[in-house]
Design an enzyme around this catalytic site. Structure first.
Site, PDB file in Angstrom:
ATOM      1  N   ASP A   1       0.863  -1.179   0.000  1.00  0.00           N
ATOM      2  CA  ASP A   1       0.000   0.000   0.000  1.00  0.00           C
ATOM      3  C   ASP A   1       0.902   1.232   0.000  1.00  0.00           C
ATOM      4  O   ASP A   1       1.642   1.472   0.949  1.00  0.00           O
ATOM      5  CB  ASP A   1      -0.904   0.005   1.227  1.00  0.00           C
ATOM      6  CG  ASP A   1      -2.049   1.019   1.129  1.00  0.00           C
ATOM      7  OD1 ASP A   1      -1.885   2.012   0.395  1.00  0.00           O
ATOM      8  OD2 ASP A   1      -3.079   0.817   1.788  1.00  0.00           O
TER       9      ASP A   1
ATOM     10  N   ARG B   1      -0.242   4.417  -0.393  1.00  0.00           N
ATOM     11  CA  ARG B   1      -1.032   5.634  -0.205  1.00  0.00           C
ATOM     12  C   ARG B   1      -0.520   6.510   0.936  1.00  0.00           C
ATOM     13  O   ARG B   1       0.081   6.029   1.892  1.00  0.00           O
ATOM     14  CB  ARG B   1      -2.491   5.269   0.049  1.00  0.00           C
ATOM     15  CG  ARG B   1      -3.203   4.711  -1.170  1.00  0.00           C
ATOM     16  CD  ARG B   1      -4.613   4.286  -0.853  1.00  0.00           C
ATOM     17  NE  ARG B   1      -4.642   3.140   0.057  1.00  0.00           N
ATOM     18  CZ  ARG B   1      -5.756   2.566   0.491  1.00  0.00           C
ATOM     19  NH1 ARG B   1      -6.929   3.040   0.107  1.00  0.00           N
ATOM     20  NH2 ARG B   1      -5.700   1.527   1.299  1.00  0.00           N
TER      21      ARG B   1
END
Length: 375
Positions: free
Chosen positions: A307, A309
């Protein structure tokens, strides 16, 4: 204002514009020069866009054969030892071809074109400039890999081609947080939605570069109470064309309907496709999933974190709108922790799950078992 003061005032903006330009040049298949505070410089080229001509140009300007830089995740996939921090440098054969560089960087063609390996890796410590060059590829939404060669100090100031973009490693490495911290609202409009007629869409953009983000404000949520909020990362396949491989479309429309039912709230639409790796790389990850890898394994085989983000943009938008306390609609504890880290109090986590289908049941189980989602 004197010339020096003007330059100082424009410094942060100019620095991030340098990163934007360098990312654009990398996407075009052009060379970029990255330099760091330790006096090290490298010429970098994306293997995705490399050709015999550009590799020859890189070699000619640097005076040495380039290495291929890959992340630790990609190196583990290739069973390479991790002698160096952050990235791994692979010295390539003298007769390097663009196809070989791409095949090492991109695993999606691995079944059709198996690598010949094994490859050697360098043991010497890597420069900050080299690490930043790989990060620049991520910013450009390319595969996280670059062909690079060190440049002597005397050549770094004038690499032989004035058209080559020059960018500081420190500006690359601080880019994501710097642009997020500078977000400002640029416009707003009333947009009646299918499940929430009383809705406005607010657009946020940083004057210093980076991606734009949206806030969908439903009703008139009070600022003196915890606001019902949802952080939604864009998903072209799920949000727009109804992909069954994920639950993103259900989460988006379900959140809007639930907020409208409650009377008011905010949905932040964050431009972080594919958990921050971009649409094209997400499609590559989908291709790997078709080969039997799960969503986490696919991202890591491409060389990314599971991930990528950053949730600072969400916190900054909420704060600008006057909200410091939220009831967060999420199954992801990382979102709760990120908002807290950036000064937003999460007073309640509101469950936000939907039934699976034959195409996304395994995907949801991986989110639960590997990513810790509370499903």
């Amino acid at each position: 204002m004197t010339g020096d003061r003007k330059k100082a005032a424009a410094g942060p903006v100019a620095a991030l514009l340098d990163v934007d330009r360098a990312a654009y040049e990398l996407r075009r298949g052009r060379l970029v020069l990255v330099f760091d505070e330790g006096g090290q410089s490298v010429l970098a080229l994306s293997p995705e866009a490399a050709s015999a001509e550009t590799i020859g140009r890189l070699t000619g300007l640097a005076g040495v054969e380039p290495d291929l830089a890959i992340t630790h995740h990609r190196a583990r996939t290739l069973k390479l030892p991790l002698y160096t921090d952050d990235i791994v440098l692979i010295p390539l054969p003298t007769r390097l071809t663009a196809d070989l560089a791409r095949s090492i960087a991109d695993p999606t063609s691995g079944l059709a074109h198996p690598l010949r390996g094994p490859f050697k890796v360098r043991r010497d410590s890597v420069s900050t400039a080299s690490v930043a060059a790989v990060q620049l590829a991520k910013i450009a939404r390319l595969l996280p890999s670059v062909l690079l060669a060190p440049v002597p100090p005397e050549k770094a100031k004038s690499p032989g081609d004035r058209t080559i973009a020059r960018v500081a490693a420190a500006d690359i490495l601080s880019y994501e947080l710097a642009t997020a911290g500078a977000l400002r609202q640029v416009t707003a409009a009333r947009v009646p939605l299918e499940d929430a007629e009383d809705a406005r869409v607010l657009a946020f953009r940083s004057p210093e570069g980076g991606r734009e983000h949206l806030a969908i404000v439903i009703g008139r949520p009070a600022t003196d109470k915890p606001v019902l909020a949802r952080l939604h990362s864009e998903c072209f396949t799920g949000d727009l064309v109804g992909s069954l491989k994920c639950d993103c479309g259900q989460q988006l429309r379900g959140a809007i309907a639930e907020i409208a039912k409650e009377g008011s709230g905010i949905l932040l639409y964050l431009r972080q496709e594919g958990r921050g790796i971009g649409l094209i790389n997400k499609l590559r990850a989908y291709a790997l999933q078709d080969q039997g890898y799960d969503t986490v394994e696919a991202n890591e085989r491409l060389g990314f974190e599971s991930d990528e983000r950053v949730f600072l943009p969400a916190a900054r938008i909420l704060q600008q709108l006057g909200y410091t306390r939220v009831r967060l609609m999420t199954n992801n504890p990382d979102k709760v922790a990120a908002l807290k880290q950036y000064g937003i109090e999460v007073v309640e986590r509101v469950q936000h799950a939907f039934p699976s289908n034959d195409h996304n049941a395994f995907y949801l189980s991986v989110k639960k078992d590997k990513s810790g989602h509370l499903l």
